[in-house]
Design a protein around this motif. Structure first.
Motif, PDB file in Angstrom:
ATOM      1  N   ILE A  61       0.825  -1.199   0.000  1.00  0.00           N
ATOM      2  CA  ILE A  61       0.000   0.000   0.000  1.00  0.00           C
ATOM      3  C   ILE A  61       0.872   1.268   0.000  1.00  0.00           C
ATOM      4  N   CYS A  62       2.032   1.198   0.648  1.00  0.00           N
ATOM      5  CA  CYS A  62       2.954   2.339   0.612  1.00  0.00           C
ATOM      6  C   CYS A  62       3.453   2.590  -0.811  1.00  0.00           C
ATOM      7  N   LEU A  63       3.731   1.517  -1.542  1.00  0.00           N
ATOM      8  CA  LEU A  63       4.133   1.673  -2.942  1.00  0.00           C
ATOM      9  C   LEU A  63       2.987   2.252  -3.761  1.00  0.00           C
ATOM     10  N   ALA A  64       1.759   1.808  -3.462  1.00  0.00           N
ATOM     11  CA  ALA A  64       0.600   2.369  -4.159  1.00  0.00           C
ATOM     12  C   ALA A  64       0.435   3.845  -3.829  1.00  0.00           C
ATOM     13  N   LEU A  65       0.723   4.219  -2.569  1.00  0.00           N
ATOM     14  CA  LEU A  65       0.658   5.627  -2.192  1.00  0.00           C
ATOM     15  C   LEU A  65       1.688   6.448  -2.968  1.00  0.00           C
ATOM     16  N   LEU A  66       2.898   5.883  -3.112  1.00  0.00           N
ATOM     17  CA  LEU A  66       3.934   6.578  -3.879  1.00  0.00           C
ATOM     18  C   LEU A  66       3.484   6.756  -5.323  1.00  0.00           C
ATOM     19  N   LEU A  71       5.870   5.694 -14.688  1.00  0.00           N
ATOM     20  CA  LEU A  71       6.448   5.436 -13.370  1.00  0.00           C
ATOM     21  C   LEU A  71       5.337   5.262 -12.328  1.00  0.00           C
ATOM     22  N   ALA A  72       4.320   6.120 -12.398  1.00  0.00           N
ATOM     23  CA  ALA A  72       3.200   6.007 -11.460  1.00  0.00           C
ATOM     24  C   ALA A  72       2.497   4.671 -11.614  1.00  0.00           C
ATOM     25  N   PHE A  73       2.285   4.243 -12.860  1.00  0.00           N
ATOM     26  CA  PHE A  73       1.597   2.965 -13.087  1.00  0.00           C
ATOM     27  C   PHE A  73       2.383   1.802 -12.517  1.00  0.00           C
ATOM     28  N   CYS A  74       3.707   1.812 -12.660  1.00  0.00           N
ATOM     29  CA  CYS A  74       4.522   0.715 -12.129  1.00  0.00           C
ATOM     30  C   CYS A  74       4.366   0.588 -10.616  1.00  0.00           C
ATOM     31  N   PHE A  75       4.418   1.716  -9.922  1.00  0.00           N
ATOM     32  CA  PHE A  75       4.246   1.679  -8.468  1.00  0.00           C
ATOM     33  C   PHE A  75       2.827   1.262  -8.090  1.00  0.00           C
ATOM     34  N   LEU A  76       1.843   1.773  -8.816  1.00  0.00           N
ATOM     35  CA  LEU A  76       0.454   1.412  -8.533  1.00  0.00           C
ATOM     36  C   LEU A  76       0.208  -0.074  -8.777  1.00  0.00           C
ATOM     37  N   PHE A  77       0.786  -0.605  -9.844  1.00  0.00           N
ATOM     38  CA  PHE A  77       0.566  -2.011 -10.172  1.00  0.00           C
ATOM     39  C   PHE A  77       1.164  -2.921  -9.098  1.00  0.00           C
ATOM     40  N   VAL A  78       2.407  -2.640  -8.692  1.00  0.00           N
ATOM     41  CA  VAL A  78       3.039  -3.472  -7.665  1.00  0.00           C
ATOM     42  C   VAL A  78       2.326  -3.296  -6.324  1.00  0.00           C
TER      43      VAL A  78
END
Length: 496
Positions: free
Chosen positions: A172-177, A215-222
């Protein structure tokens, strides 16, 4: 106003239940009444929306379109099933040797309160209008469900809850980023008007910077992929599903993980025009098939009945990700239908698995034999659930799985379709091996006898029947076909 009643009633019941103002009998009645009213309101809203699918509901911080309605129907259906099966399950649990509430009946009000609060947070996820608020509500589901995972307060349940919180919090922290990066991209391109509002960002998505959006999509996906249970971020899922009460496991597998997938799909619809279809599709399909592939060997060597079902959930979430990743109308509609089917059948299976654990006082499948002789009614439900989740005709999962696999060939990816079929066959062999060993053979352990009552049996049969009927006649049934088609348009990137 319907939306406020849908969101307000579960919260009101949770407050009343935790205070202990109601006696046990009134608590059970209020539980069923609340869920029935809420689901009735959801169906009424869905029927009205199907007649006017191009007019989303906008109320304050809430935004409801066809995709939101479809998700509300799934969450509401499990909410209703939970309410009408919980009394029988908890009464058995307080009276038999294996039940964790047998010495703590005063905890039933707390369990009800947490469960209704859990459903309330999931309903918030699919109705808020901002990616930021979606992240907040997803985090809220983690906090509430962690308390339910640890509800038994045993060493293993506490360990499972700890792993669940730690792994999901990292995700969830990665999704927040990723959300913050996407907001930065919005500030650069659109200014500070309606920050992270989904509808506004979708309309102006082509203004985003390519590199920032990617970049945002990569963090959101993981990040959200961790919450969904996609490999290799799935470590929490088997433990949490195994140690949570069976009723909670059904909600976790059937509703919570697809809520995280819902948020990921919303974010994908924003970045797709800029990032491009090929990159996004490869992420979805690649991680989806990887998830199925990693689940197969763990199912084959599994001993814990609920962990086996958890790895089965991984298989279905992987198939969902791959199906959505094709970004074809047929695949999107089949994947949405598969969400519905998996939710109903998996809740039924977790409930039945919990009953089997109570009947035999063990979770170890190697110690359970001869169910057909000792508990034929429970064995019948177990067999129906296994046949249903494996996608054998005429069960509902068969139709949704069939159309997802067919979409691979329609999208000119025959090798991926064949690979998916091989992986699904491996899951089928592994699960059938364990299930048939439990049903047949000579009993080696004394059973408590049939524990399922008439009411919960009827509810489980109705769930299987609804799954089959909706899947077989989706486009002939009133409102269902329209809602499914319109929800698929949102997934494909359409704006309502």
């Amino acid at each position: 106003m319907e939306l406020y009643y849908i969101l307000g009633l579960p919260l009101l019941f949770a407050v009343v239940a935790v205070t202990g103002l109601l006696g046990l009998k009134l608590l059970h009645v209020a539980d069923r009444l609340t869920a029935t009213v809420v689901f009735g309101l959801i169906l009424h809203m869905a029927a009205e929306f199907a007649m006017h699918p191009h007019e989303p509901i906008r109320q304050g911080f809430f935004y409801v379109d066809s995709l939101s309605i479809w998700m509300l129907v799934i969450v509401g259906a499990l909410y209703l099933a939970f309410a009408w099966t919980s009394k029988a399950y908890l009464e058995r649990d307080t009276n038999i040797r294996y039940g964790y509430l047998r010495r703590f009946t005063h905890l039933e009000g707390r369990f009800y309160a947490l469960s209704h609060l859990f459903v309330w947070t999931m309903m918030l996820v699919v109705t808020v209008d901002s990616l930021g608020l979606m992240w907040v509500t997803i985090e809220a589901t983690t906090l509430v469900s962690a308390l339910l995972v640890a509800f038994k307060f045993t060493r293993t349940s506490l360990e499972a809850a700890w792993k669940y919180v730690m792994v999901c919090t990292v995700g969830i922290c990665l999704a927040l980023l990723g959300t913050i990066i996407l907001y930065y991209g919005q500030l650069q391109a659109m200014g500070d008007v309606l920050p992270l509002n989904w509808e506004f960002m979708k309309v102006h998505a082509d203004m985003l910077d390519h590199d920032v959006a990617k970049l945002a999509f990569c963090f959101l996906f993981v990040g959200y992929g961790t919450k969904i249970g996609l490999a290799p971020m799935h470590a929490w899922l088997p433990d949490a599903h195994s140690e949570a009460p069976a009723l909670t496991s059904g909600l976790l597998s059937g509703a919570l993980c697809i809520c995280a997938l819902y948020v990921l799909l919303r974010a994908t619809a924003i970045v797709m025009p800029v990032v491009g279809l090929d990159f996004i599709s490869s992420m979805y399909v690649g991680f989806g098939l990887l998830t199925i592939a990693l689940a197969v060997p763990f199912v084959v060597v599994q001993r814990d009945v609920k962990r086996m079902l958890a790895y089965s959930s991984m298989e279905n979430f992987g198939l969902l990700a791959a199906g959505f990743g094709l970004f074809m109308p047929l695949a999107a509609e089949a994947s949405l239908l598969h969400m519905f089917n998996h939710a109903l059948v998996k809740y039924m299976l977790f409930y039945t698995a919990g009953t089997i654990m109570e009947t035999y006082a063990t979770k170890n499948m190697m110690r359970i034999h001869g169910m057909m002789q000792q508990a034929p009614k429970t064995a019948m439900f177990w067999l129906l659930g296994i046949v249903g989740i494996l996608g054998m005709p005429p069960m509902g999962v068969f139709f949704s799985k069939f159309y997802i696999i067919a979409s691979f060939f329609q999208a000119h990816h025959p090798y991926l379709g064949i690979l998916a079929l091989v992986l699904l066959a491996g899951m089928l062999i592994g699960i059938l091996y364990h299930a048939m060993r439990m049903l047949g053979g000579k009993p080696t352990r004394k059973a408590a006898g049939e524990l399922m009552g008439k009411l919960d049996s009827c509810v489980l049969l109705l769930m299987l029947a609804i799954s089959g009927v909706v899947s077989a006649f989706a486009y002939e049934l009133p409102y269902v076909g329209t809602l499914l088609t319109e929800a698929a348009k949102v997934v494909m990137g359409g704006v309502q």
